[in-house]
Design a protein around this motif. Sequence first.
Motif, PDB file in Angstrom:
ATOM      1  N   ALA A 329       1.459  -1.124   0.107  1.00 27.47           N
ATOM      2  CA  ALA A 329      -0.149   0.211  -0.129  1.00 27.47           C
ATOM      3  C   ALA A 329       0.624   1.377   0.238  1.00 27.47           C
ATOM      4  O   ALA A 329       0.735   2.445  -0.897  1.00 27.47           O
ATOM      5  CB  ALA A 329      -0.947  -0.012   1.590  1.00 27.47           C
ATOM      6  N   LEU A 330       2.144   1.465   0.362  1.00 26.93           N
ATOM      7  CA  LEU A 330       2.835   2.343   1.444  1.00 26.93           C
ATOM      8  C   LEU A 330       3.570   2.820  -0.293  1.00 26.93           C
ATOM      9  O   LEU A 330       4.167   3.946  -0.795  1.00 26.93           O
ATOM     10  CB  LEU A 330       3.460   2.343   2.304  1.00 26.93           C
ATOM     11  N   LEU A 331       4.526   1.350  -0.903  1.00 29.79           N
ATOM     12  CA  LEU A 331       4.979   1.635  -2.217  1.00 29.79           C
ATOM     13  C   LEU A 331       3.729   2.645  -3.094  1.00 29.79           C
ATOM     14  O   LEU A 331       3.937   3.028  -3.742  1.00 29.79           O
ATOM     15  CB  LEU A 331       4.851   0.430  -3.154  1.00 29.79           C
ATOM     16  N   ALA A 332       2.684   1.679  -3.148  1.00 33.16           N
ATOM     17  CA  ALA A 332       1.855   2.122  -4.453  1.00 33.16           C
ATOM     18  C   ALA A 332       1.375   3.595  -4.231  1.00 33.16           C
ATOM     19  O   ALA A 332       1.522   4.605  -5.076  1.00 33.16           O
ATOM     20  CB  ALA A 332       0.468   1.573  -4.535  1.00 33.16           C
ATOM     21  N   LYS A 333       1.300   4.297  -3.238  1.00 34.37           N
ATOM     22  CA  LYS A 333       1.362   6.044  -3.033  1.00 34.37           C
ATOM     23  C   LYS A 333       2.519   6.704  -3.059  1.00 34.37           C
ATOM     24  O   LYS A 333       2.074   7.520  -3.358  1.00 34.37           O
ATOM     25  CB  LYS A 333       0.778   6.034  -1.247  1.00 34.37           C
ATOM     26  N   GLY A 334       3.650   5.696  -2.704  1.00 33.75           N
ATOM     27  CA  GLY A 334       4.345   6.477  -2.876  1.00 33.75           C
ATOM     28  C   GLY A 334       5.103   6.914  -4.849  1.00 33.75           C
ATOM     29  O   GLY A 334       5.318   8.121  -4.831  1.00 33.75           O
ATOM     30  N   VAL A 335       5.000   5.973  -4.863  1.00 35.66           N
ATOM     31  CA  VAL A 335       4.786   5.791  -7.066  1.00 35.66           C
ATOM     32  C   VAL A 335       3.682   6.562  -7.574  1.00 35.66           C
ATOM     33  O   VAL A 335       3.990   7.430  -8.472  1.00 35.66           O
ATOM     34  CB  VAL A 335       4.697   4.200  -7.041  1.00 35.66           C
ATOM     35  N   ALA A 336       1.658   6.001  -6.835  1.00 38.11           N
ATOM     36  CA  ALA A 336       1.163   7.443  -7.419  1.00 38.11           C
ATOM     37  C   ALA A 336       0.689   8.410  -6.996  1.00 38.11           C
ATOM     38  O   ALA A 336       1.098   9.396  -6.705  1.00 38.11           O
ATOM     39  CB  ALA A 336       0.469   6.092  -8.122  1.00 38.11           C
ATOM     40  N   ASN A 337      -0.570   8.539  -5.741  1.00 35.46           N
ATOM     41  CA  ASN A 337      -0.681   9.143  -4.561  1.00 35.46           C
ATOM     42  C   ASN A 337      -1.676   8.307  -3.380  1.00 35.46           C
ATOM     43  O   ASN A 337      -1.674   7.334  -3.433  1.00 35.46           O
ATOM     44  CB  ASN A 337      -1.904   9.825  -5.796  1.00 35.46           C
ATOM     45  N   ALA A 338      -1.949   9.200  -2.570  1.00 35.71           N
ATOM     46  CA  ALA A 338      -1.810   9.124  -1.588  1.00 35.71           C
ATOM     47  C   ALA A 338      -3.001   8.375  -1.328  1.00 35.71           C
ATOM     48  O   ALA A 338      -3.323   7.685  -0.819  1.00 35.71           O
ATOM     49  CB  ALA A 338      -2.362   9.722  -0.532  1.00 35.71           C
ATOM     50  N   ALA A 339      -4.048   8.440  -2.803  1.00 38.47           N
ATOM     51  CA  ALA A 339      -6.029   7.274  -2.392  1.00 38.47           C
ATOM     52  C   ALA A 339      -5.067   6.009  -3.136  1.00 38.47           C
ATOM     53  O   ALA A 339      -5.930   4.955  -3.255  1.00 38.47           O
ATOM     54  CB  ALA A 339      -6.721   7.920  -3.121  1.00 38.47           C
ATOM     55  N   ALA A 340      -3.548   5.906  -3.659  1.00 39.05           N
ATOM     56  CA  ALA A 340      -3.701   4.601  -4.688  1.00 39.05           C
ATOM     57  C   ALA A 340      -3.333   3.127  -3.927  1.00 39.05           C
ATOM     58  O   ALA A 340      -3.448   3.009  -2.415  1.00 39.05           O
ATOM     59  CB  ALA A 340      -2.139   4.810  -4.915  1.00 39.05           C
ATOM     60  N   LEU A 341      -3.903   2.072  -4.136  1.00 35.26           N
ATOM     61  CA  LEU A 341      -3.893   0.751  -2.884  1.00 35.26           C
ATOM     62  C   LEU A 341      -4.799   1.445  -1.433  1.00 35.26           C
ATOM     63  O   LEU A 341      -3.373   1.453  -1.126  1.00 35.26           O
ATOM     64  CB  LEU A 341      -2.905   0.452  -3.077  1.00 35.26           C
ATOM     65  N   PRO A 342      -5.986   1.714  -1.805  1.00 31.24           N
ATOM     66  CA  PRO A 342      -6.391   1.887   0.041  1.00 31.24           C
ATOM     67  C   PRO A 342      -6.147   0.427   0.828  1.00 31.24           C
ATOM     68  O   PRO A 342      -5.931  -0.693  -0.027  1.00 31.24           O
ATOM     69  CB  PRO A 342      -7.872   2.428   0.337  1.00 31.24           C
ATOM     70  N   ALA A 343      -6.775   0.631   2.135  1.00 32.82           N
ATOM     71  CA  ALA A 343      -6.446  -0.466   2.498  1.00 32.82           C
ATOM     72  C   ALA A 343      -6.935  -2.043   2.419  1.00 32.82           C
ATOM     73  O   ALA A 343      -7.000  -3.184   2.678  1.00 32.82           O
ATOM     74  CB  ALA A 343      -6.460  -0.001   4.225  1.00 32.82           C
ATOM     75  N   HIS A 344      -8.503  -1.520   1.763  1.00 27.51           N
ATOM     76  CA  HIS A 344      -9.085  -2.378   1.554  1.00 27.51           C
ATOM     77  C   HIS A 344      -8.666  -3.596   0.248  1.00 27.51           C
ATOM     78  O   HIS A 344      -9.192  -4.142   0.812  1.00 27.51           O
ATOM     79  CB  HIS A 344     -11.064  -2.055   2.293  1.00 27.51           C
ATOM     80  N   ALA A 345      -8.552  -2.225  -0.232  1.00 31.08           N
ATOM     81  CA  ALA A 345      -7.302  -3.260  -1.533  1.00 31.08           C
ATOM     82  C   ALA A 345      -5.704  -3.978  -1.550  1.00 31.08           C
ATOM     83  O   ALA A 345      -5.836  -5.026  -1.421  1.00 31.08           O
ATOM     84  CB  ALA A 345      -6.902  -2.104  -2.682  1.00 31.08           C
ATOM     85  N   ALA A 346      -5.740  -3.511  -0.459  1.00 34.52           N
ATOM     86  CA  ALA A 346      -4.438  -4.350  -0.119  1.00 34.52           C
ATOM     87  C   ALA A 346      -4.750  -5.792   0.527  1.00 34.52           C
ATOM     88  O   ALA A 346      -4.766  -6.270   0.487  1.00 34.52           O
ATOM     89  CB  ALA A 346      -3.258  -3.095   1.104  1.00 34.52           C
ATOM     90  N   LEU A 347      -5.948  -6.153   1.779  1.00 35.33           N
ATOM     91  CA  LEU A 347      -6.285  -7.174   2.240  1.00 35.33           C
ATOM     92  C   LEU A 347      -6.336  -7.749   1.250  1.00 35.33           C
ATOM     93  O   LEU A 347      -6.584  -9.019   1.167  1.00 35.33           O
ATOM     94  CB  LEU A 347      -6.983  -6.184   3.547  1.00 35.33           C
ATOM     95  N   GLN A 348      -7.467  -7.418   0.053  1.00 38.63           N
ATOM     96  CA  GLN A 348      -8.120  -8.131  -0.828  1.00 38.63           C
ATOM     97  C   GLN A 348      -6.739  -8.864  -1.969  1.00 38.63           C
ATOM     98  O   GLN A 348      -6.971  -9.774  -2.089  1.00 38.63           O
ATOM     99  CB  GLN A 348      -9.165  -7.466  -2.047  1.00 38.63           C
TER     100      GLN A 348
END
Length: 441
Positions: A329-348
Amino acid sequence: MPETPAHSIETLIEARWVIPVEPSGTLLTDHSVAVDGGRIVAILPTEEARRHFVAQRYHRLTDHALIPGLINLHTHAAMTLLRGYADDLPLMEWLKGHIWPTENRHISPDFVRDGTRIACAEMLRGGTTCFNDMYFFPEAVAEAALGAGMRAAIGLIVIDFPTAYAGDSDDYLNKGFALRDRLRDEPLLCFTLAPHAPYTVGDKTFGKIATFASQLDLPIHVHLHETEDEIRQSLAQHNLRPLARLHNLGLLGPGLIAVHGVHLTPDEQALLAEQGCHVAHCPASNLKLASGFAPVVALAGQGVNIGIGTDGAASNNKLDMFSEMRLAALLAKGVANAAALPAHAALQMATLNGARALGLDDSIGSLAPGKLADIVAVDLSGIETQPCFDPISTLVYAAGREQVSHVWVGGELRLDSRQLTRLDERELKLTANVWQSRITH
């Protein structure tokens, strides 16, 4: 009117929260999961569940969240015995200079069985109930997983050079299929064809694998586009990038699990989506080996199904799906934006998406009536997880594997108040010490 008699079941798990994963983002407060015959029979508000069911076993987990068992979509479980053995090196130097020579000296059924048993203990204690493996002597992997009472996708490994396990590609395939035939009715096991990588498998062998995968309806589990060096090597030898080469050989499709997928052009991302392929994202291993940043946000935007894997403990150095969720989740945000890969998506990604990649999403990956009771309880009462405004967010960003208190696989308790029920932790520590001594002398 008289009340309906309560139904007798094996287990009723009462929890502060139930997070079923699907529908996405769903959070059920003060609910219970009823389990009978290894499957979930109902998910109800706790007061209603108490009226409907009489259970042989009750678990009242008043500060816990229940989630589906985590699915480690890519690992080499036996390599737990090489944890920390050759750190801080780039991939090919790490493999050719250290890992492969050490494996050549020590690889055996005992090595694989012992390493996998240690890995199973670590994974169960961290809430992982199913792992997708790729390693030599897969019969020893299967034996260890069954002994631990854990679900596993056993990779029938194939490479084009001899090892202590097999002499050539046909030998790898024949041994793998014999194992599958012998254990195909084991409910905890399924199988994949596992060609190691484009740089260790030739066109002729890949062609056979494509044919067998189609005939036997087996997924294909392969390292792909992990490093820039892999791509340069493929261009020099085949005048094709690895993904294009596999596409030409007929390997792309809904059964392909592409491990890593770090270096993918937009056209290659679209091709994976078009062909219905899956990606096993291994963020910690990719960082540790300096392989790069997988384009997870772009892949997801194209509709590619992405699961999460730890890779082996030799390149991670832990089999911790909680830390992988957070890092993804954190890498996705660092590469894209803060809304990328939210917690529920990471759990899924760590649950249902892994099940989809393995073709098991009808049975595992979410909590729903009729599905197998692979369930994890996470204690969110500690100061480390307080206050808890959003349990899903807390699970991904604040909780860790040390908060996992109970684990059920098919309704059977495999971790009870942090204690393994089928594996002896003291014995496994002694086994690890024996192998450390052998490897270093």
